[in-house]
Enzyme design. Sequence first.
Site, PDB file in Angstrom:
ATOM      1  N   SER A  35     -20.173 -15.003  -5.305  1.00 51.68           N
ATOM      2  CA  SER A  35     -20.029 -14.488  -6.668  1.00 51.68           C
ATOM      3  C   SER A  35     -19.633 -15.670  -7.547  1.00 51.68           C
ATOM      4  O   SER A  35     -19.143 -16.692  -7.044  1.00 51.68           O
ATOM      5  CB  SER A  35     -18.908 -13.439  -6.683  1.00 51.68           C
ATOM      6  OG  SER A  35     -18.545 -13.088  -7.998  1.00 51.68           O
ATOM      7  N   TYR A  90     -10.395 -10.404  -4.381  1.00 49.67           N
ATOM      8  CA  TYR A  90     -11.855 -10.579  -4.454  1.00 49.67           C
ATOM      9  C   TYR A  90     -12.200 -12.069  -4.505  1.00 49.67           C
ATOM     10  O   TYR A  90     -13.087 -12.540  -3.783  1.00 49.67           O
ATOM     11  CB  TYR A  90     -12.387  -9.846  -5.688  1.00 49.67           C
ATOM     12  CG  TYR A  90     -13.891  -9.783  -5.782  1.00 49.67           C
ATOM     13  CD1 TYR A  90     -14.633  -9.001  -4.907  1.00 49.67           C
ATOM     14  CD2 TYR A  90     -14.583 -10.498  -6.758  1.00 49.67           C
ATOM     15  CE1 TYR A  90     -16.030  -8.936  -4.997  1.00 49.67           C
ATOM     16  CE2 TYR A  90     -15.965 -10.436  -6.860  1.00 49.67           C
ATOM     17  CZ  TYR A  90     -16.688  -9.660  -5.984  1.00 49.67           C
ATOM     18  OH  TYR A  90     -18.065  -9.591  -6.060  1.00 49.67           O
TER      19      TYR A  90
HETATM   20  N1  LIG Z   1     -22.611  -6.575  -9.256  1.00 48.45           N
HETATM   21  C1  LIG Z   1     -21.929  -7.658  -9.578  1.00 48.45           C
HETATM   22  O1  LIG Z   1     -21.496  -7.825 -10.729  1.00 48.45           O
HETATM   23  C2  LIG Z   1     -21.694  -8.719  -8.538  1.00 48.45           C
HETATM   24  C3  LIG Z   1     -21.422 -10.027  -8.980  1.00 48.45           C
HETATM   25  C4  LIG Z   1     -21.210 -11.015  -8.023  1.00 48.45           C
HETATM   26  C5  LIG Z   1     -21.288 -10.714  -6.673  1.00 48.45           C
HETATM   27  N2  LIG Z   1     -21.546  -9.439  -6.268  1.00 48.45           N
HETATM   28  C6  LIG Z   1     -21.630  -9.205  -4.822  1.00 48.45           C
HETATM   29  O2  LIG Z   1     -22.932  -8.715  -4.524  1.00 48.45           O
HETATM   30  C7  LIG Z   1     -22.906  -8.024  -3.269  1.00 48.45           C
HETATM   31  C8  LIG Z   1     -23.665  -6.718  -3.415  1.00 48.45           C
HETATM   32  O3  LIG Z   1     -22.928  -5.866  -4.286  1.00 48.45           O
HETATM   33  P1  LIG Z   1     -23.608  -4.972  -5.416  1.00 48.45           P
HETATM   34  O4  LIG Z   1     -23.203  -5.534  -6.723  1.00 48.45           O
HETATM   35  O5  LIG Z   1     -25.039  -4.748  -5.100  1.00 48.45           O
HETATM   36  O6  LIG Z   1     -22.733  -3.626  -5.240  1.00 48.45           O
HETATM   37  P2  LIG Z   1     -23.112  -2.184  -4.637  1.00 48.45           P
HETATM   38  O7  LIG Z   1     -21.825  -1.455  -4.531  1.00 48.45           O
HETATM   39  O8  LIG Z   1     -24.193  -1.587  -5.459  1.00 48.45           O
HETATM   40  O9  LIG Z   1     -23.687  -2.532  -3.189  1.00 48.45           O
HETATM   41  C9  LIG Z   1     -22.850  -2.924  -2.137  1.00 48.45           C
HETATM   42  C10 LIG Z   1     -23.385  -2.331  -0.838  1.00 48.45           C
HETATM   43  O10 LIG Z   1     -22.535  -2.767   0.239  1.00 48.45           O
HETATM   44  C11 LIG Z   1     -22.312  -1.656   1.104  1.00 48.45           C
HETATM   45  N3  LIG Z   1     -21.091  -1.822   1.871  1.00 48.45           N
HETATM   46  C12 LIG Z   1     -19.810  -1.792   1.416  1.00 48.45           C
HETATM   47  N4  LIG Z   1     -18.952  -1.954   2.447  1.00 48.45           N
HETATM   48  C13 LIG Z   1     -19.708  -2.101   3.566  1.00 48.45           C
HETATM   49  C14 LIG Z   1     -19.405  -2.325   4.937  1.00 48.45           C
HETATM   50  N5  LIG Z   1     -18.137  -2.401   5.379  1.00 48.45           N
HETATM   51  N6  LIG Z   1     -20.426  -2.448   5.811  1.00 48.45           N
HETATM   52  C15 LIG Z   1     -21.715  -2.358   5.380  1.00 48.45           C
HETATM   53  N7  LIG Z   1     -22.060  -2.127   4.101  1.00 48.45           N
HETATM   54  C16 LIG Z   1     -21.064  -2.010   3.201  1.00 48.45           C
HETATM   55  C17 LIG Z   1     -22.248  -0.458   0.156  1.00 48.45           C
HETATM   56  O11 LIG Z   1     -22.464   0.775   0.845  1.00 48.45           O
HETATM   57  C18 LIG Z   1     -23.350  -0.796  -0.840  1.00 48.45           C
HETATM   58  O12 LIG Z   1     -24.596  -0.289  -0.416  1.00 48.45           O
HETATM   59  C19 LIG Z   1     -21.428  -7.861  -2.931  1.00 48.45           C
HETATM   60  O13 LIG Z   1     -21.072  -8.835  -1.957  1.00 48.45           O
HETATM   61  C20 LIG Z   1     -20.717  -8.146  -4.238  1.00 48.45           C
HETATM   62  O14 LIG Z   1     -19.399  -8.609  -4.053  1.00 48.45           O
HETATM   63  C21 LIG Z   1     -21.760  -8.443  -7.171  1.00 48.45           C
END
Ligand SMILES: NC(=O)c1ccc[n+]([C@@H]2O[C@H](COP(=O)([O-])OP(=O)(O)OC[C@H]3O[C@@H](n4cnc5c(N)ncnc54)[C@H](O)[C@@H]3O)[C@@H](O)[C@H]2O)c1
Length: 280
Positions: free
Chosen positions: A142, A155
């Site tokens: 991130s 985080y």
């Molecule tokens: N959306 C943002 O603003 C953003 C920015 C930077 C980084 N991220 C990172 O991107 C990645 C994806 O997140 P996203 O934004 O698509 O969110 P999201 O919540 O839409 O997707 C996250 C997915 O991870 C799954 N998950 C959670 N815990 C789990 C576990 N223990 N085992 C297996 N699956 C699990 C959830 O069920 C979900 O499908 C994450 O690592 C998040 O930290 C997101």
Amino acid sequence: MQNLAGKVAVITGAASGFGRELAVQCAGAGMKLALADRDRDGLGATLALLPEGTEAITHICDVSKPCDVDNLAEATYARFGAAHLLFNNAGVAVSGPTWTTTLDEWKWVLDVNLMGVVHGVRSFVPRMLAQGQPAHVVNTASAAGLVSPPGSSVYCVSKHGVVTLSECLHHELQLEGAQIGVSVLCPAFVPTGIGHSERNRPAEFADANPQGEIYAEAMRKAIAAGKLTAADVARITLEGVQAGRFYIITHPTIKKAIEIRMQDILEERSPTNTLRVNPR
Ligand SMILES: NC(=O)c1ccc[n+]([C@@H]2O[C@H](COP(=O)([O-])OP(=O)(O)OC[C@H]3O[C@@H](n4cnc5c(N)ncnc54)[C@H](O)[C@@H]3O)[C@@H](O)[C@H]2O)c1
């Protein structure tokens, strides 16, 4: 890795957000898919979005559990005989002041965001080395892995950990002469389910930060206001993989905050609150 067609992609967190869009775009590029998540219904919904004829398996997997990730690797190799592109992407987020962040939250978030990546590397990289074909690992960190905004320490610790793990892994694979590339994906705010990570909190980690909401509402607003979509992030990520880029920074404006942090360190200044996060 330039030619994706016919190759095998493994995606954790494939039931929502970035993982779902990566699945759709990898399938569009002609890849075979192993899709993993703890959310069975969400995985089914992702599967339904894939072009007809896509070869895909779904696997219920909690990335915080090493045996689940090892089972994912076994299932992938049993079905496809190889894994070429691994996305260690599953993640969760919590907010709140560091001093009231509960031990349950430290354990939950570090186990998913950091140890989930560790488990992915441990289960897949030895198999990728043995398979002797070009492969690539993308770890989702991130922008919070490159800067340190207030209200995000658990985080940020998890994501800074993913950045440095990825840098070490890159050096090690280079020294090994392996045909395995590494990228670390560092997006800023993008509207996905991440602001509603509570849906993924296991019952054994129920003790939430009593002051979490001080920052959580501001975080949810920033996420909802994100201009890029998850599909944009997936596209930029695949372009980065094909170009062999290590740092994939989807929001170039964040580079100013990274530069200021680096200058703060080099000049031994106190850290600047570049994102101006102040919910009070
Ligand atoms: N959306 C943002 O603003 C953003 C920015 C930077 C980084 N991220 C990172 O991107 C990645 C994806 O997140 P996203 O934004 O698509 O969110 P999201 O919540 O839409 O997707 C996250 C997915 O991870 C799954 N998950 C959670 N815990 C789990 C576990 N223990 N085992 C297996 N699956 C699990 C959830 O069920 C979900 O499908 C994450 O690592 C998040 O930290 C997101």
